[in-house]
Design an enzyme around this catalytic site. Structure first.
Site, PDB file in Angstrom:
ATOM      1  CG  HIS A 244      -0.366   0.364   2.435  1.00 42.33           C
ATOM      2  ND1 HIS A 244       0.804  -0.490   3.036  1.00 42.33           N
ATOM      3  CD2 HIS A 244      -0.052   1.339   3.327  1.00 42.33           C
ATOM      4  CE1 HIS A 244       1.161  -0.181   4.164  1.00 42.33           C
ATOM      5  NE2 HIS A 244       0.946   0.943   4.245  1.00 42.33           N
ATOM      6  CG  HIS A 300       5.304   1.243   2.460  1.00 41.54           C
ATOM      7  ND1 HIS A 300       4.548   2.295   2.046  1.00 41.54           N
ATOM      8  CD2 HIS A 300       4.817   1.416   3.702  1.00 41.54           C
ATOM      9  CE1 HIS A 300       3.858   3.018   2.837  1.00 41.54           C
ATOM     10  NE2 HIS A 300       3.782   2.423   3.928  1.00 41.54           N
ATOM     11  NE  ARG A 310       9.047  -4.744  11.726  1.00 42.29           N
ATOM     12  CZ  ARG A 310       8.285  -3.784  11.018  1.00 42.29           C
ATOM     13  NH1 ARG A 310       7.183  -4.230  10.804  1.00 42.29           N
ATOM     14  NH2 ARG A 310       8.637  -2.560  10.614  1.00 42.29           N
TER      15      ARG A 310
END
Length: 380
Positions: A244, A300, A310
């Site tokens: 996106h 990205h 993460r």
């Protein structure tokens, strides 16, 4: 910080298979016990080719800019211009945001996402809303779901809003979360100051008056988003965030040392290497329109890890809702040609992305067509 309210001990069992609207409930602790991931989390193979090379994103030292060193500022502006004309990504160091403050915000992210699901759902995002807790965006979509949890809330600087973040946490989660709200309030204040500095540097790099964009964003309405990407048993089949472009103006991202951010540049996916105490900055669609297309809002995504969780903190800089998005008076000074995009407000763009369109690489182009068609219907 004690974040263990009594309700944590009284949480009823939660059905992880379906939500109230028929969507998947993303309870990562339960899903990880399965040998395979649910079909709703599998993305097309075309969206998940592996990234094998690092993105050429400069690490820009801001110390000279903050100290008024003109030569250092121009050097930084040149690095920024080169990156933004190619893919819109760069990292900044010596940015003035305390490492202790950044670590505290990440610690609060850990504490929130470790809460039982029923406690996180107290802050659940309302249909059509932007703020709140979301598990895999299953409240909005039913396929190609991201392997992540998010918590989003707004930030603004105005009279009477000195406790806007603190009040949000207390109202949604209870008095025991005031300390968490304070940590995020202080982090957002630091991000707002840094965002104005970066926006000033962007103006210098574009060759326009250095205060042009800073004044435009002085009363900005920002979105803070905490991201948690749990370990995944089949990371090669899913994504933490799908491909996106950010519809906002500017994103300032704090990522942990695990990594996972990838950018599509030069016809290939490339990873963004975490740099100690650096913040990742990228151009969004709104600033691409403000620069008349000269600076790129690039595609990205985020990938997930089989063994490691993460976390990241994204501060999205947005103009005030009624501000009209248009380049400086002489478009030739910025984009080097005729206007590429019509005038629009952030309120219009946000409505489009929240109610009519799932953000991807064509968001701004699709919005422009939607805006023009809406205008023609209104005119008739």
């Amino acid at each position: 910080m004690d974040l263990s309210p009594t309700s944590v001990l009284l949480c009823p069992p939660v059905d992880i298979s379906h939500g109230s609207a028929g969507g998947v409930i993303f309870d990562s602790s339960s899903l990880r016990q399965q040998t395979t991931i649910p079909k709703a989390f599998i993305w097309p193979s075309s969206d998940r080719p592996a990234a094998t090379e690092e993105l050429d994103a400069p690490v820009v030292d801001l110390s000279g800019f903050f100290h008024g060193d003109e030569e250092s500022t121009l050097r930084a502006a040149k690095l920024v211009a080169n990156a933004c004309e190619r893919h819109g990504f760069f990292q900044v160091v010596n940015h003035g945001v305390s490492e202790l403050l950044a670590r505290d915000a990440l610690d609060c992210t850990d504490e929130f996402f470790r809460l039982p699901l029923c406690d996180k759902l107290r802050a659940r995002r309302k249909p059509g809303g932007v703020w709140g807790y979301s598990a895999a965006h299953a409240d909005r979509f039913s396929s190609e779901l991201p392997w992540k949890e998010t918590l989003s809330f707004g930030y603004r600087e105005a009279a009477g809003s000195e406790r806007v973040v603190i009040d949000y946490f207390v109202s949604m989660l209870g008095e025991e979360f005031e300390r968490m709200g304070l940590a995020y309030q202080m982090y957002c204040e630091a991000m707002k100051g840094l965002s104005l500095a970066i926006i000033e540097l962007l103006a210098i790099s574009l060759g326009v008056d250095r205060m042009t964009y800073r004044e435009f964003f002085d009363d900005s309405r920002s979105i803070m988003r905490c991201n948690y990407y749990p370990p995944c048993q089949e990371p090669e089949l899913t994504l933490g965030t799908g491909p996106h472009c950010d519809p906002t103006a500017l994103t300032i991202l704090q990522q942990d040392h695990v990594g996972g951010l990838e950018v599509f540049s030069g016809r290939a996916w490339r990873y963004v290497r975490p740099v100690h105490n650096a913040l990742v900055v990228n151009i969004g669609d709104t600033f691409m329109a403000l620069s008349n297309g000269r600076y790129k809002s690039c595609l990205h995504r985020a990938v997930v890890n089989r063994h490691r969780e993460r976390r990241s903190l994204a501060f999205f800089v947005c103009p005030r809702e009624d501000k009209v998005i248009r380049p400086p008076p002489s478009p030739e000074d910025v984009g080097g040609g005729p206007r590429l995009y019509p005038d629009f407000t952030w309120a219009q763009f946000m409505e489009f992305t929240q109610r009519h369109y799932r953000a991807d690489m064509r968001t701004l182009r699709s919005f422009t067509k939607w805006l023009e068609s809406s205008s023609s219907v209104t005119a008739t």
